[in-house]
Scaffold this active site. Structure first.
Site, PDB file in Angstrom:
ATOM      1  N   ARG A  88       0.808  -1.215   0.000  1.00 25.04           N
ATOM      2  CA  ARG A  88       0.000   0.000   0.000  1.00 25.04           C
ATOM      3  C   ARG A  88       0.842   1.267   0.000  1.00 25.04           C
ATOM      4  NH1 ARG A  88       0.253   1.664   5.202  1.00 25.04           N
ATOM      5  NH2 ARG A  88       0.356   0.001   6.733  1.00 25.04           N
ATOM      6  N   ARG A 127     -25.942   5.300   0.304  1.00 23.21           N
ATOM      7  CA  ARG A 127     -26.299   4.070   1.011  1.00 23.21           C
ATOM      8  C   ARG A 127     -27.098   4.352   2.279  1.00 23.21           C
ATOM      9  NH1 ARG A 127     -20.825   1.211   2.005  1.00 23.21           N
ATOM     10  NH2 ARG A 127     -20.494   0.778  -0.199  1.00 23.21           N
ATOM     11  N   ARG A 161     -24.638   5.386   7.707  1.00 19.53           N
ATOM     12  CA  ARG A 161     -23.518   5.146   8.622  1.00 19.53           C
ATOM     13  C   ARG A 161     -22.528   6.299   8.531  1.00 19.53           C
ATOM     14  NH1 ARG A 161     -22.044  -0.934   7.069  1.00 19.53           N
ATOM     15  NH2 ARG A 161     -21.601   0.235   5.185  1.00 19.53           N
TER      16      ARG A 161
END
Ligand SMILES: [Zn+2]
Length: 215
Positions: A88, A127, A161
């Site tokens: 990464r 979402r 969320r």
């Protein structure tokens, strides 16, 4: 085949990794799984990683690299592997090259899942999750409930969320750009980079990636 998969949050990387690994009959090695496995098996690397995590610190690269190395040396990885979430950053990418070189191996391709940033934000920020059951998932545009804010399945209240808020998503994209994009340039310079447009049906994206790997 030895493959690295990269892509921003919201690109469907985990899903694609699982499908591609299955199609290619190679193990899917994700950093999340590596950490969980090493910690649950109480390996030395797992214990060291846990100490950093418990203290709220980032796990140093050498520990992550050690876990990846152990995993790549297992028998099911002799014909290749698909790495997801590792490397990464450029120093991990260099360590991976060193590790492979020592073993007389090299990467075959680095797949970069490419998505429009605004599209990612729209997908994630739209979402809505049911308070009664987190498996009841809706989307204000793509999978709208019959009554706004109300779960079609159980009548529960829908909410967004914290992780899905636009500000959080933009922040995660920013972190991705800073940390991970230099590895895209690093692999591009090695001629390994294959860019896959990652919008659309999951199966179509997998097919695009398979076609690109055949070349
Ligand atoms: Zn519900």
């Amino acid at each position: 085949m030895r493959i690295v998969l990269v892509g921003p949050p919201g690109a469907g990387k985990g899903t694609q990794a699982a499908f591609l690994a299955k199609n290619l009959s190679i193990p899917h090695i994700s950093t999340g799984d590596l950490f969980r496995a090493n910690i649950s098996q109480n390996t030395e690397l797992g214990r060291r990683a846990k100490a950093f995590m418990d203290a709220g610190d980032l796990v140093p690269d050498e520990i992550t690299i050690g876990m990846a190395k152990d995993r790549m040396e297992q028998p099911d990885a002799v014909n290749g592997f698909l790495l997801d979430g590792f490397p990464r950053n450029v120093s991990q990418a260099e360590a991976l090259d060193g590790m492979l070189e020592e073993a007389g191996m090299k990467l075959d391709a680095v797949l970069d899942l490419e998505v429009e940033e605004d599209e990612v934000v729209k997908r994630i920020a739209g979402r809505r999750i049911c308070r009664n059951d987190s498996a009841h998932v809706f989307h204000v545009v793509y999978a709208a409930p019959k009554t706004p804010g109300v779960c079609d399945t159980c009548g529960g209240e829908l909410y967004q969320r914290e992780d899905d808020s636009e500000a959080t998503v933009r922040n995660r994209l920013e972190v991705y750009h800073t940390q991970t994009e230099p590895i895209i340039d690093y692999y591009k310079a090695q001629g390994l980079l294959v860019t896959i447009p990652a919008l659309g049906e999951v199966a179509d994206v997998t097919q695009r990636a398979m076609d690109a790997l055949k070349k």
